[in-house]
Motif scaffolding. Structure first.
Motif, PDB file in Angstrom:
ATOM      1  N   GLY A  37     126.801  42.606 147.481  1.00  0.00           N
ATOM      2  CA  GLY A  37     127.598  41.756 146.609  1.00  0.00           C
ATOM      3  C   GLY A  37     126.884  40.477 146.216  1.00  0.00           C
ATOM      4  O   GLY A  37     127.089  39.951 145.121  1.00  0.00           O
ATOM      5  N   ARG A  38     126.027  39.976 147.115  1.00  0.00           N
ATOM      6  CA  ARG A  38     125.262  38.757 146.817  1.00  0.00           C
ATOM      7  C   ARG A  38     123.963  39.054 146.072  1.00  0.00           C
ATOM      8  O   ARG A  38     123.189  38.140 145.764  1.00  0.00           O
ATOM      9  CB  ARG A  38     124.942  38.011 148.120  1.00  0.00           C
ATOM     10  CG  ARG A  38     126.156  37.471 148.840  1.00  0.00           C
ATOM     11  CD  ARG A  38     125.740  36.493 149.943  1.00  0.00           C
ATOM     12  NE  ARG A  38     124.926  37.144 150.971  1.00  0.00           N
ATOM     13  CZ  ARG A  38     125.401  37.666 152.095  1.00  0.00           C
ATOM     14  NH1 ARG A  38     126.714  37.643 152.325  1.00  0.00           N
ATOM     15  NH2 ARG A  38     124.603  38.212 152.997  1.00  0.00           N
ATOM     16  N   TRP A  68     134.870  44.849 141.621  1.00  0.00           N
ATOM     17  CA  TRP A  68     134.157  43.617 141.292  1.00  0.00           C
ATOM     18  C   TRP A  68     135.099  42.711 140.500  1.00  0.00           C
ATOM     19  O   TRP A  68     135.099  42.711 139.272  1.00  0.00           O
ATOM     20  CB  TRP A  68     132.919  43.908 140.454  1.00  0.00           C
ATOM     21  CG  TRP A  68     131.848  44.691 141.141  1.00  0.00           C
ATOM     22  CD1 TRP A  68     131.731  46.042 141.227  1.00  0.00           C
ATOM     23  CD2 TRP A  68     130.719  44.159 141.844  1.00  0.00           C
ATOM     24  NE1 TRP A  68     130.608  46.398 141.931  1.00  0.00           N
ATOM     25  CE2 TRP A  68     129.961  45.263 142.322  1.00  0.00           C
ATOM     26  CE3 TRP A  68     130.263  42.868 142.111  1.00  0.00           C
ATOM     27  CZ2 TRP A  68     128.783  45.097 143.048  1.00  0.00           C
ATOM     28  CZ3 TRP A  68     129.094  42.704 142.834  1.00  0.00           C
ATOM     29  CH2 TRP A  68     128.370  43.818 143.291  1.00  0.00           C
ATOM     30  N   PRO A 114     133.549  43.412 153.542  1.00  0.00           N
ATOM     31  CA  PRO A 114     133.151  42.260 152.732  1.00  0.00           C
ATOM     32  C   PRO A 114     133.401  40.949 153.463  1.00  0.00           C
ATOM     33  O   PRO A 114     133.025  39.881 152.980  1.00  0.00           O
ATOM     34  CB  PRO A 114     134.049  42.388 151.491  1.00  0.00           C
ATOM     35  CG  PRO A 114     135.273  43.086 151.987  1.00  0.00           C
ATOM     36  CD  PRO A 114     134.792  44.052 153.041  1.00  0.00           C
ATOM     37  N   SER A 173     128.355  43.062 151.894  1.00  0.00           N
ATOM     38  CA  SER A 173     128.241  41.651 151.546  1.00  0.00           C
ATOM     39  C   SER A 173     126.872  41.337 150.955  1.00  0.00           C
ATOM     40  O   SER A 173     126.761  40.589 149.962  1.00  0.00           O
ATOM     41  CB  SER A 173     128.480  40.785 152.786  1.00  0.00           C
ATOM     42  OG  SER A 173     129.815  40.898 153.235  1.00  0.00           O
ATOM     43  N   ARG A 174     125.831  41.895 151.536  1.00  0.00           N
ATOM     44  CA  ARG A 174     124.488  41.654 151.022  1.00  0.00           C
ATOM     45  C   ARG A 174     124.332  42.228 149.615  1.00  0.00           C
ATOM     46  O   ARG A 174     123.711  41.605 148.746  1.00  0.00           O
ATOM     47  CB  ARG A 174     123.452  42.262 151.966  1.00  0.00           C
ATOM     48  CG  ARG A 174     123.398  41.600 153.342  1.00  0.00           C
ATOM     49  CD  ARG A 174     122.327  42.230 154.197  1.00  0.00           C
ATOM     50  NE  ARG A 174     120.999  41.998 153.619  1.00  0.00           N
ATOM     51  CZ  ARG A 174     119.942  42.762 153.856  1.00  0.00           C
ATOM     52  NH1 ARG A 174     120.048  43.843 154.630  1.00  0.00           N
ATOM     53  NH2 ARG A 174     118.777  42.483 153.300  1.00  0.00           N
ATOM     54  N   THR A 188     129.519  38.617 156.971  1.00  0.00           N
ATOM     55  CA  THR A 188     128.470  38.029 156.126  1.00  0.00           C
ATOM     56  C   THR A 188     127.223  38.899 156.024  1.00  0.00           C
ATOM     57  O   THR A 188     126.638  39.049 154.939  1.00  0.00           O
ATOM     58  CB  THR A 188     128.082  36.645 156.666  1.00  0.00           C
ATOM     59  OG1 THR A 188     129.242  35.807 156.726  1.00  0.00           O
ATOM     60  CG2 THR A 188     127.039  35.993 155.759  1.00  0.00           C
ATOM     61  N   ARG A 243     136.091  36.890 143.378  1.00  0.00           N
ATOM     62  CA  ARG A 243     136.385  37.538 144.650  1.00  0.00           C
ATOM     63  C   ARG A 243     135.171  38.263 145.227  1.00  0.00           C
ATOM     64  O   ARG A 243     135.208  38.685 146.380  1.00  0.00           O
ATOM     65  CB  ARG A 243     137.532  38.547 144.474  1.00  0.00           C
ATOM     66  CG  ARG A 243     138.871  37.885 144.202  1.00  0.00           C
ATOM     67  CD  ARG A 243     139.930  38.916 143.897  1.00  0.00           C
ATOM     68  NE  ARG A 243     141.238  38.301 143.737  1.00  0.00           N
ATOM     69  CZ  ARG A 243     142.197  38.297 144.653  1.00  0.00           C
ATOM     70  NH1 ARG A 243     141.995  38.899 145.812  1.00  0.00           N
ATOM     71  NH2 ARG A 243     143.352  37.712 144.443  1.00  0.00           N
ATOM     72  N   GLY A 244     134.134  38.449 144.449  1.00  0.00           N
ATOM     73  CA  GLY A 244     132.979  39.174 144.946  1.00  0.00           C
ATOM     74  C   GLY A 244     133.241  40.662 145.026  1.00  0.00           C
ATOM     75  O   GLY A 244     134.275  41.169 144.584  1.00  0.00           O
ATOM     76  N   PHE A 245     132.308  41.363 145.609  1.00  0.00           N
ATOM     77  CA  PHE A 245     132.389  42.819 145.707  1.00  0.00           C
ATOM     78  C   PHE A 245     133.248  43.210 146.908  1.00  0.00           C
ATOM     79  O   PHE A 245     132.938  42.850 148.048  1.00  0.00           O
ATOM     80  CB  PHE A 245     130.981  43.400 145.847  1.00  0.00           C
ATOM     81  CG  PHE A 245     130.949  44.900 146.025  1.00  0.00           C
ATOM     82  CD1 PHE A 245     131.632  45.743 145.161  1.00  0.00           C
ATOM     83  CD2 PHE A 245     130.223  45.465 147.064  1.00  0.00           C
ATOM     84  CE1 PHE A 245     131.598  47.118 145.323  1.00  0.00           C
ATOM     85  CE2 PHE A 245     130.167  46.840 147.236  1.00  0.00           C
ATOM     86  CZ  PHE A 245     130.863  47.667 146.368  1.00  0.00           C
ATOM     87  N   ASP A 246     134.331  43.935 146.656  1.00  0.00           N
ATOM     88  CA  ASP A 246     135.244  44.347 147.730  1.00  0.00           C
ATOM     89  C   ASP A 246     135.662  45.806 147.499  1.00  0.00           C
ATOM     90  O   ASP A 246     136.586  46.090 146.746  1.00  0.00           O
ATOM     91  CB  ASP A 246     136.477  43.456 147.745  1.00  0.00           C
ATOM     92  CG  ASP A 246     137.426  43.787 148.893  1.00  0.00           C
ATOM     93  OD1 ASP A 246     137.181  44.788 149.601  1.00  0.00           O
ATOM     94  OD2 ASP A 246     138.406  43.051 149.076  1.00  0.00           O
TER      95      ASP A 246
END
Length: 246
Positions: free
Chosen positions: A53-54, A87, A42, A50-51, A45, A91-94
């Protein structure tokens, strides 16, 4: 054969005791782990994680590997009533707590597929072994120079979640705050995928996570709760022990 490389932010060591093992067996393991670091971090970028998560990837665009990781994350989220959650707000997806054990276990599968029978693969203290017996120590959660247990494994895996290396990095998804109640949680299971995921999920649950992890078929537990009390299942493969209390 012995090899150590720094991958995914921690040292990974591989020891193979078979004779005449081709170097490519080890090459395949470390190549896979470097691939995982690029695809599932994560902190990168452009990684697939990461993609995702976005929200840049549709479900049909996800790799089979990421679909498997997502399934594991959801399994442990539901099993812990949300204490374990990849989630977290802000913090986003990790999915690192799942990816580490899953990817190293896949590395062990690559070794077995190459015909390797006796090995120890250690990823930052989380270990998968075959062809033992092998011995490994459980670090004292408050004393870096002491062990609180030594365990012996023939085939299987062991993982520990604790606060002593990275501080309060495990979050209880139900509260959004760092998990409390445990100093360390060690789990022995048939695969590192399960051992690592269960150890982290149980730690996120706090003291109640000990009973939850102990109830899972095939899992043996060694936990140190806040205050130094040790709780362990009867089948935990202790070979020698030191007291965990400070």
């Amino acid at each position: 054969m012995r090899r150590v490389e720094h991958v995914m932010g921690f040292p990974v060591s591989l020891r193979i005791d078979d004779e005449d093992v081709p170097e490519r067996a080890a090459d395949a393991v470390f190549a896979w782990l470097r691939e995982v670091d690029e695809r599932f971090s994560p902190f990168v970028t452009g990684s697939e994680v990461s993609r995702h998560g976005r929200g840049e990837l549709g479900r049909h665009e996800l790799s089979e590997d990421l679909v498997e990781v997502l399934g594991l994350c959801e399994h442990y989220r539901l099993a812990t009533d949300g204490a374990f959650d990849a989630w977290l707000p802000g913090r986003g997806f990790d999915p690192c707590a799942v990816v580490k054990g899953w990817s190293v276990e896949r590395g062990a599968q690559l070794l077995r597929a190459s015909g390797v029978r006796r090995f120890c693969l250690n990823a930052g203290g989380d270990v998968v072994v075959a062809g033992g017996p092998w011995r490994t120590g459980v670090r004292h959660p408050e004393r870096a120079d002491r062990l609180c247990a030594t365990l012996e494994l023939t085939d299987g895996a062991v993982a520990t979640s604790a606060r002593y290396e990275r501080g309060d990095h495990i979050i209880d998804g139900r509260t959004g705050h760092p998990a409390t109640g445990l100093l360390s949680m060690t789990v022995v299971a048939a695969t590192l995928t399960e051992a690592d995921s269960v150890a982290t999920a149980a730690f996120a649950m706090g003291a109640e996570g000990v009973e939850w992890a102990a109830s899972l078929a095939g899992c043996e537990v060694f936990a140190v709760v806040t205050g130094g009390q040790v709780l362990r299942t009867a089948g935990f493969p202790v070979a020698g022990e030191m007291p965990a209390a400070a």
